[in-house]
Design an enzyme around this catalytic site. Structure first.
Site, PDB file in Angstrom:
ATOM      1  N   ASP A  29       1.615  -1.988  12.258  1.00  0.00           N
ATOM      2  CA  ASP A  29       0.178  -2.246  12.339  1.00  0.00           C
ATOM      3  C   ASP A  29      -0.384  -1.233  13.316  1.00  0.00           C
ATOM      4  O   ASP A  29       0.249  -0.918  14.337  1.00  0.00           O
ATOM      5  CB  ASP A  29      -0.124  -3.676  12.807  1.00  0.00           C
ATOM      6  CG  ASP A  29      -1.590  -4.034  12.600  1.00  0.00           C
ATOM      7  OD1 ASP A  29      -2.103  -3.810  11.483  1.00  0.00           O
ATOM      8  OD2 ASP A  29      -2.229  -4.538  13.539  1.00  0.00           O
ATOM      9  N   HIS A  71       0.948   8.942  16.201  1.00  0.00           N
ATOM     10  CA  HIS A  71       1.293   7.676  16.856  1.00  0.00           C
ATOM     11  C   HIS A  71       2.397   6.965  16.074  1.00  0.00           C
ATOM     12  O   HIS A  71       3.300   6.369  16.655  1.00  0.00           O
ATOM     13  CB  HIS A  71       0.060   6.786  16.959  1.00  0.00           C
ATOM     14  CG  HIS A  71      -0.680   6.603  15.658  1.00  0.00           C
ATOM     15  ND1 HIS A  71      -1.235   7.655  14.966  1.00  0.00           N
ATOM     16  CD2 HIS A  71      -0.947   5.495  14.916  1.00  0.00           C
ATOM     17  CE1 HIS A  71      -1.820   7.207  13.876  1.00  0.00           C
ATOM     18  NE2 HIS A  71      -1.648   5.906  13.813  1.00  0.00           N
ATOM     19  N   ARG A  72       2.339   7.041  14.756  1.00  0.00           N
ATOM     20  CA  ARG A  72       3.355   6.393  13.939  1.00  0.00           C
ATOM     21  C   ARG A  72       4.707   7.092  14.101  1.00  0.00           C
ATOM     22  O   ARG A  72       5.747   6.438  14.205  1.00  0.00           O
ATOM     23  CB  ARG A  72       2.904   6.399  12.476  1.00  0.00           C
ATOM     24  CG  ARG A  72       3.788   5.594  11.556  1.00  0.00           C
ATOM     25  CD  ARG A  72       3.117   5.333  10.220  1.00  0.00           C
ATOM     26  NE  ARG A  72       2.106   4.283  10.331  1.00  0.00           N
ATOM     27  CZ  ARG A  72       0.796   4.504  10.263  1.00  0.00           C
ATOM     28  NH1 ARG A  72       0.323   5.724  10.100  1.00  0.00           N
ATOM     29  NH2 ARG A  72      -0.043   3.496  10.373  1.00  0.00           N
ATOM     30  N   PHE A 117      -5.338   9.880   6.145  1.00  0.00           N
ATOM     31  CA  PHE A 117      -6.049   8.733   5.579  1.00  0.00           C
ATOM     32  C   PHE A 117      -6.734   7.992   6.717  1.00  0.00           C
ATOM     33  O   PHE A 117      -6.579   8.333   7.898  1.00  0.00           O
ATOM     34  CB  PHE A 117      -5.082   7.800   4.826  1.00  0.00           C
ATOM     35  CG  PHE A 117      -3.954   7.270   5.677  1.00  0.00           C
ATOM     36  CD1 PHE A 117      -4.095   6.103   6.394  1.00  0.00           C
ATOM     37  CD2 PHE A 117      -2.749   7.955   5.756  1.00  0.00           C
ATOM     38  CE1 PHE A 117      -3.059   5.607   7.184  1.00  0.00           C
ATOM     39  CE2 PHE A 117      -1.697   7.473   6.520  1.00  0.00           C
ATOM     40  CZ  PHE A 117      -1.861   6.298   7.237  1.00  0.00           C
ATOM     41  N   GLY A 118      -7.491   6.959   6.381  1.00  0.00           N
ATOM     42  CA  GLY A 118      -8.150   6.146   7.399  1.00  0.00           C
ATOM     43  C   GLY A 118      -9.105   6.945   8.259  1.00  0.00           C
ATOM     44  O   GLY A 118      -9.955   7.695   7.751  1.00  0.00           O
ATOM     45  N   TYR A 119      -8.963   6.811   9.569  1.00  0.00           N
ATOM     46  CA  TYR A 119      -9.868   7.460  10.528  1.00  0.00           C
ATOM     47  C   TYR A 119      -9.413   8.864  10.931  1.00  0.00           C
ATOM     48  O   TYR A 119      -9.996   9.468  11.834  1.00  0.00           O
ATOM     49  CB  TYR A 119      -9.991   6.590  11.784  1.00  0.00           C
ATOM     50  CG  TYR A 119     -10.617   5.241  11.554  1.00  0.00           C
ATOM     51  CD1 TYR A 119     -11.998   5.096  11.393  1.00  0.00           C
ATOM     52  CD2 TYR A 119      -9.830   4.084  11.496  1.00  0.00           C
ATOM     53  CE1 TYR A 119     -12.571   3.859  11.191  1.00  0.00           C
ATOM     54  CE2 TYR A 119     -10.397   2.837  11.281  1.00  0.00           C
ATOM     55  CZ  TYR A 119     -11.768   2.726  11.130  1.00  0.00           C
ATOM     56  OH  TYR A 119     -12.337   1.493  10.922  1.00  0.00           O
ATOM     57  N   ASP A 120      -8.399   9.400  10.269  1.00  0.00           N
ATOM     58  CA  ASP A 120      -7.863  10.715  10.652  1.00  0.00           C
ATOM     59  C   ASP A 120      -8.925  11.820  10.742  1.00  0.00           C
ATOM     60  O   ASP A 120      -8.860  12.672  11.629  1.00  0.00           O
ATOM     61  CB  ASP A 120      -6.772  11.156   9.675  1.00  0.00           C
ATOM     62  CG  ASP A 120      -5.458  10.400   9.881  1.00  0.00           C
ATOM     63  OD1 ASP A 120      -5.385   9.571  10.809  1.00  0.00           O
ATOM     64  OD2 ASP A 120      -4.518  10.647   9.108  1.00  0.00           O
ATOM     65  N   LYS A 126      -0.435   4.374   2.251  1.00  0.00           N
ATOM     66  CA  LYS A 126      -0.238   4.163   3.688  1.00  0.00           C
ATOM     67  C   LYS A 126       1.244   4.231   4.052  1.00  0.00           C
ATOM     68  O   LYS A 126       1.611   4.731   5.116  1.00  0.00           O
ATOM     69  CB  LYS A 126      -0.797   2.805   4.108  1.00  0.00           C
ATOM     70  CG  LYS A 126      -0.558   2.485   5.576  1.00  0.00           C
ATOM     71  CD  LYS A 126      -0.951   1.064   5.897  1.00  0.00           C
ATOM     72  CE  LYS A 126      -0.540   0.705   7.316  1.00  0.00           C
ATOM     73  NZ  LYS A 126      -0.773  -0.705   7.646  1.00  0.00           N
ATOM     74  N   ASN A 151       0.842  -1.197   0.000  1.00  0.00           N
ATOM     75  CA  ASN A 151       0.000   0.000   0.000  1.00  0.00           C
ATOM     76  C   ASN A 151       0.879   1.249   0.000  1.00  0.00           C
ATOM     77  O   ASN A 151       1.409   1.654   1.027  1.00  0.00           O
ATOM     78  CB  ASN A 151      -0.916  -0.023   1.226  1.00  0.00           C
ATOM     79  CG  ASN A 151      -1.933   1.095   1.218  1.00  0.00           C
ATOM     80  OD1 ASN A 151      -1.673   2.185   0.700  1.00  0.00           O
ATOM     81  ND2 ASN A 151      -3.087   0.839   1.801  1.00  0.00           N
TER      82      ASN A 151
END
Length: 208
Positions: A78, A189-190, A161-164, A16, A13
């Site tokens: 993850d 967090h990343r 992206f995602g739930y941001d 991501k 991906n």
């Protein structure tokens, strides 16, 4: 044969992986290393099944499989969204929540509906991220960190992206999707877990 000059991000991906790649390039800028994605290998196998019950477990599955295929130091992550009022849902199943093919705007809509009667003070949540570094000789190193926040009343922002768009950071007064990518890459967090992992990765590259 192991290639000590390459670090492979265990992902197909590209969108991501953009955050991870940027953080790795910054943290390894002074070392003679090439950063690649598993997707860069034409004969790369499909992603392994992420069937662990923890973020660390899933990251290890991906990193090990990537290192075995590429014979290079491999890096996997993850992450998931944990909402306290929903007993930690969607958690480790964040990507698969409401169906893996369901687009994230729909997933967010479902979560917001589940939280519609929950007051702001009880909408606490966190993003949790784990990373795993795997070496071709089988060594594994894992790290984990979180970003605390709460769930907004509605999606806000177009970045990320995602739930941001529904993850509100009170100290910043905005959602992650309202932040410029460069700033998000310093506080997410990343980013936090990468600050733990990069010194280990640097040490492995120096030893190789």
């Amino acid at each position: 044969m192991a290639d000590s000059r390459v670090v492979v991000i265990a992902s197909h991906n590209r969108s991501k992986s953009r955050e991870i790649e940027a953080l790795l390039r910054e943290g390894l800028a002074d070392l003679p290393v090439m950063i690649r994605l598993l997707a860069d290998y034409p004969d790369a196998p499909p992603p392994p099944e992420e069937n662990a019950d923890s973020y660390v477990g899933n990251a290890v599955i991906k990193a090990r499989a990537c290192a075995a295929f590429t014979c290079a130091i491999s890096f996997a992550d993850d992450a998931g969204l944990e909402i306290d009022a929903l007993n930690g849902m969607p958690g480790v199943h964040s990507r698969r929540f409401a169906g893996e093919e369901t687009p994230f705007p729909a997933k967010m809509g479902i979560l917001l509906e589940m939280l519609k009667d929950v007051p702001p003070e009880r909408r606490t949540a966190r993003f949790r991220c784990a990373v795993a570094i795997a070496t071709p000789d089988g060594a594994i190193y894992t790290f984990e960190d979180t970003l605390e926040g709460r769930i907004a009343d509605a999606p806000r922002g177009q970045a990320g992206f995602g739930y941001d768009p529904i993850f509100y950071v009170p100290s910043l007064g905005c959602t992650l999707a309202e932040l410029p990518a460069a700033f998000k890459n310093r506080i997410s967090h990343r980013a936090k877990v990468m600050r733990q992992a990069i010194p280990q990765l640097r040490g492995l590259l120096r030893e190789a």
